[in-house]
Scaffold this motif. Structure first.
Motif: not given
Length: 553
Positions: A166-183
């Motif tokens: 479960f520890v990677g879930i918060p990082f994954a959510v952040v990654a998806i948001i960053l990809l959508q906003k910055t890429l």
């Protein structure tokens, strides 16, 4: 793009890569506890590891091909969702079968993250600029590789092993948001989407059968057996059918014409040996620390920091130098030499070798891997047609993963064989030590005769020294077996064409190709018109100075 814009665009990629590495390494120190809690066997333990590697290897070229025909930003987000969803589901596993199934889907997502991150970097950065940013990926890999086992051990001891997934879930959510906003990737030309379904199935079947054979041979059945003939023969036939299909497919999953490119072919050969060095040595270094030096799982993670540090520093420094100078070959040749020297030096270690010396050997080994691994992909991306960058990049990653997966299984078999042989040589010493223990000797003998890996902390000093000596020698032999493969890397890197690094992104190169192609079509059309006119009548030529029209028959 400015430096700040590049860093913003890479933030989502780096976070996604961190999630992938963290989720893959966080269970390494707690996997024995997990398997025991779920009632699994040693075979279950092996399959939990192999399932992820197998799925990653098979899916990598498929993701790469999809990247050439579909939206790359959407694909990497999908792969991230698959990966983290499978990780979360694994946390609810009730038996080994469910855990293994979830790990397969983890591998499918990891294959996308592995190949797409490199492909998207080529869209953002030119080969000349890419070197200095490779160090960021090296830093993320280092933090994830070292931090994963430490976090996993802490969560297992303090809370419960399920929190590892479960520890990677918060990082994954952040990654998806960053990809959508910055890429924000440049718009690519529309292409007709055709997927080579038959080639995909044949590739997955052929490679999977080969990897399953490597993982089971020597433990479930003999290397020379009927099962070996059937599995290896079936794999070779399936791969041969795959090659036939790829020759005829209009949009093949791995275009075989890529192997006409000398850079790609040599990089594939070199990547196989780098895969053995990168994946195989990390696994067996951990066993060396635990079985030969008596370290815990968490301590073994800390003790391998010298190798990770060497990889991080070399990839960062060399990447910056390549960007500044545009020269790459001399550094890759130096890296392959360091890799080979590191392998041979690691083959000399024993259970009581001064750890400062072992650390120096690990630094050399890590520095060699860091100078080669990412730059091998860079050189291929610079040499292939921009329209095939995705499949070429993933092809290199595919063969690197294939080499690592086969290497782990094959070298593991060598380790088991060597340990058994060395224990037989020390049988008299071992029996004498056990007999000297009196009544306690019976329980120690039962533990050693069960075929399980010994719990080093529970063994008496007199017995533990013998076992540590055996495994220290056996692990060193693994590096001696792998060293010739590292020598192959020197040859392949030396033969790579020394092409200058382009200062244009893949999108810019693709635009140039499109313009050049249009220009050629216009020229061909003009030639055809000139050739046709004399046969059909007259050709009007206008003098640009006086405007007079003259007729020529």
């Amino acid at each position: 793009m400015s430096h700040r814009e590049v860093l913003q665009a890479l933030s989502g990629l780096l976070t996604g890569m961190f999630v992938s590495i963290l989720a893959g390494t966080v269970v390494s120190s707690s996997l024995p506890v997990i398997i025991a809690d779920l009632g699994g066997t040693q075979a279950s333990f092996t399959w939990v590891v192999t399932a992820t590697l197998l799925a990653t290897t098979v899916s990598t070229p498929i993701w790469g091909k999809l990247a050439d025909i579909l939206n790359r930003k959407l694909l990497i987000q999908i792969s991230l969702v698959i990966f983290v969803s499978a990780s979360a589901a694994a946390g609810f596993s009730q038996d080994p079968s469910m855990l293994i199934t979830c790990r397969v889907f983890q591998g499918l997502g990891a294959g996308g993250l592995t190949s797409l991150s490199q492909i998207i970097m080529a869209d953002i950065l030119s080969p000349r600029e890419r070197g200095k940013y490779m160090g960021l990926f090296g830093a993320v890999m280092g933090v994830g590789t070292v931090g994963g086992p430490l976090i996993g051990g802490f969560l297992t001891d303090a809370i419960d092993w399920r929190w590892n997934f479960f520890v990677g879930i918060p990082f994954a959510v952040v990654a998806i948001i960053l990809l959508q906003k910055t890429l924000h990737l440049p718009k690519r030309p529309q292409t007709r989407v055709t997927i080579d379904y038959l080639g995909t199935v044949l590739l997955a079947a052929g490679v999977s059968l080969l990897l399953i054979w490597v993982s089971l041979a020597g433990s479930e059945f003999d290397w020379w057996s009927t099962e070996t003939v059937l599995m290896v023969g079936g794999s070779l036939v399936t791969i041969a059918l795959f090659m036939i299909v790829e020759f005829k497919a209009s949009n093949p999953i791995i275009p075989l014409k890529l192997f006409k490119n000398r850079t790609f072919t040599l990089a594939v050969i070199g990547s196989i040996s780098v895969g053995v060095a990168m994946f195989g040595t990390s696994v067996f270094l951990s066993q060396y620390m635990q079985l030969a030096r008596g370290a815990t799982a968490t301590e073994s993670g800390l003790m391998t920091i010298p190798m990770i540090g060497g990889m991080l520093v070399s990839s960062t420094v060399v990447g910056m130098i390549i960007t500044r100078t545009g020269k790459w070959k001399r550094y890759m040749v130096a890296g392959s030499i360091l890799l080979t020297v590191g392998m041979f030096l690691m083959s000399t270690i024993r259970y009581d070798t001064n750890f400062a010396l072992v650390s120096l050997f690990m630094v050399l080994l890590g520095a060699g891997v860091g100078m080669i691994m990412q730059n091998m992909v860079l050189v291929v991306q610079n040499a292939v047609d921009p329209s095939e960058l995705g499949v070429a990049s993933s092809g290199v990653a595919f063969f690197r993963s294939l080499g690592g997966t086969v290497g782990i299984s094959a070298l593991g078999a060598v380790l088991g064989s060597q340990a058994t042989s060395l224990l037989a040589d020390r049988k008299d010493d071992l029996m004498a030590a056990i007999m000297a223990l009196g009544e306690k000797g019976a329980s120690v003998a039962d533990q050693l005769s069960g075929g399980q890996l010994p719990a080093m902390k529970s063994l008496p000093e007199s017995v533990r020294v013998i076992i540590e000596s055996v495994y220290g020698h056996a692990v060193a032999d693994i590096f001696l077996v792998a060293a010739p493969l590292a020598f192959v890397t020197i040859i392949t890197v030396a033969l790579l064409p020394n092409l200058s690094l382009s200062d244009k992104t893949n999108h810019e190169r693709l635009g140039e190709t499109t313009v050049d192609g249009a220009g050629e079509e216009i020229a061909q059309l003009a030639e055809a018109t000139v050739a046709a006119e004399p046969r059909t009548g007259q050709l009007d030529i206008v003098n640009p100075e006086d405007g007079d029209r003259k007729d020529h028959r």
